[in-house]
Write a protein that holds these residues in place. Sequence first.
Motif, PDB file in Angstrom:
ATOM      1  N   THR A  67      24.866  28.480   1.285  1.00 56.65           N
ATOM      2  CA  THR A  67      25.974  29.123   0.586  1.00 56.65           C
ATOM      3  C   THR A  67      26.228  28.433  -0.753  1.00 56.65           C
ATOM      4  OG1 THR A  67      26.985  29.852   2.651  1.00 56.65           O
ATOM      5  CG2 THR A  67      28.442  29.716   0.733  1.00 56.65           C
ATOM      6  N   ALA A  68      26.265  27.109  -0.741  1.00 54.09           N
ATOM      7  CA  ALA A  68      26.477  26.353  -1.985  1.00 54.09           C
ATOM      8  C   ALA A  68      25.359  26.631  -2.990  1.00 54.09           C
ATOM      9  CB  ALA A  68      26.584  24.865  -1.688  1.00 54.09           C
ATOM     10  N   ALA A  69      24.130  26.724  -2.500  1.00 52.90           N
ATOM     11  CA  ALA A  69      22.992  27.006  -3.384  1.00 52.90           C
ATOM     12  C   ALA A  69      23.123  28.392  -4.013  1.00 52.90           C
ATOM     13  CB  ALA A  69      21.677  26.876  -2.616  1.00 52.90           C
ATOM     14  N   LEU A  70      23.577  29.378  -3.241  1.00 49.21           N
ATOM     15  CA  LEU A  70      23.765  30.733  -3.777  1.00 49.21           C
ATOM     16  C   LEU A  70      24.821  30.742  -4.880  1.00 49.21           C
ATOM     17  CD1 LEU A  70      23.694  32.934  -0.538  1.00 49.21           C
ATOM     18  CD2 LEU A  70      21.973  32.882  -2.357  1.00 49.21           C
ATOM     19  N   VAL A  71      25.945  30.057  -4.642  1.00 49.17           N
ATOM     20  CA  VAL A  71      27.017  30.015  -5.637  1.00 49.17           C
ATOM     21  C   VAL A  71      26.517  29.349  -6.921  1.00 49.17           C
ATOM     22  CG1 VAL A  71      29.276  29.012  -6.184  1.00 49.17           C
ATOM     23  CG2 VAL A  71      28.900  30.114  -3.967  1.00 49.17           C
ATOM     24  N   ASN A  72      25.810  28.251  -6.784  1.00 46.20           N
ATOM     25  CA  ASN A  72      25.313  27.543  -7.957  1.00 46.20           C
ATOM     26  C   ASN A  72      24.218  28.331  -8.680  1.00 46.20           C
ATOM     27  OD1 ASN A  72      26.854  24.975  -8.233  1.00 46.20           O
ATOM     28  ND2 ASN A  72      26.237  24.792  -6.102  1.00 46.20           N
ATOM     29  N   GLU A  73      23.376  29.052  -7.918  1.00 42.47           N
ATOM     30  CA  GLU A  73      22.373  29.915  -8.545  1.00 42.47           C
ATOM     31  C   GLU A  73      23.056  31.029  -9.341  1.00 42.47           C
ATOM     32  OE1 GLU A  73      18.711  33.002  -7.434  1.00 42.47           O
ATOM     33  OE2 GLU A  73      19.712  31.939  -5.808  1.00 42.47           O
ATOM     34  N   LEU A  74      24.091  31.608  -8.766  1.00 41.33           N
ATOM     35  CA  LEU A  74      24.842  32.666  -9.444  1.00 41.33           C
ATOM     36  C   LEU A  74      25.416  32.151 -10.765  1.00 41.33           C
ATOM     37  CD1 LEU A  74      26.205  35.471  -9.503  1.00 41.33           C
ATOM     38  CD2 LEU A  74      28.038  34.485  -8.134  1.00 41.33           C
ATOM     39  N   LYS A  75      26.054  30.994 -10.726  1.00 46.66           N
ATOM     40  CA  LYS A  75      26.627  30.410 -11.941  1.00 46.66           C
ATOM     41  C   LYS A  75      25.533  30.160 -12.985  1.00 46.66           C
ATOM     42  CE  LYS A  75      29.277  26.434 -13.575  1.00 46.66           C
ATOM     43  NZ  LYS A  75      29.855  25.137 -13.220  1.00 46.66           N
ATOM     44  N   ASP A  76      24.405  29.604 -12.558  1.00 49.30           N
ATOM     45  CA  ASP A  76      23.299  29.326 -13.486  1.00 49.30           C
ATOM     46  C   ASP A  76      22.743  30.610 -14.109  1.00 49.30           C
ATOM     47  OD1 ASP A  76      23.572  26.611 -12.996  1.00 49.30           O
ATOM     48  OD2 ASP A  76      21.869  26.519 -11.604  1.00 49.30           O
TER      49      ASP A  76
END
Length: 148
Positions: A67-76
């Motif tokens: 979940t954290a990886a998805l959020v950070n990928e989205l931001k990037d």
Amino acid sequence: MSIPEFSLRLQHGITGGFAPPTPEAIVTITGIPTQNLLNITSAVRPKGTPSLQDAVPKSISAADAHTAALVNELKDILKSIPTESPPGSEDIYGLDTSIAFGCDDFMWQNGGPQGCGTGESSVKATDEDRAKFKRAVEIVKELQAKDA
């Protein structure tokens, strides 16, 4: 990896003309890192009906790495792609979808507050930008689909 504190709003149904657009779906996600939670609310307008149904809220854990990886990928992704200029002039991604994302160090929004009209943007999205935006929409939908 942790999530940032953030707020996101995805709207499907942003293109209009003379009249403002009629949203087909609105998803909001709020990231609360102090509680390791994502608060997600979604409202959908069934085909053939005039308005959105009542919003359905839920909270999911943001503690797992996926979940954290998805959020950070989205931001990037959002940091790497353009928005139309002037705001709301044109749906440069062609998905009839807008995302508004804000956190402490970054804000991004396409589609303008009243959706997109029939104007033309001075900024155009490349095929790579459109693929990235499509991935950003997929991430929001994936987060929305996670079990509470």
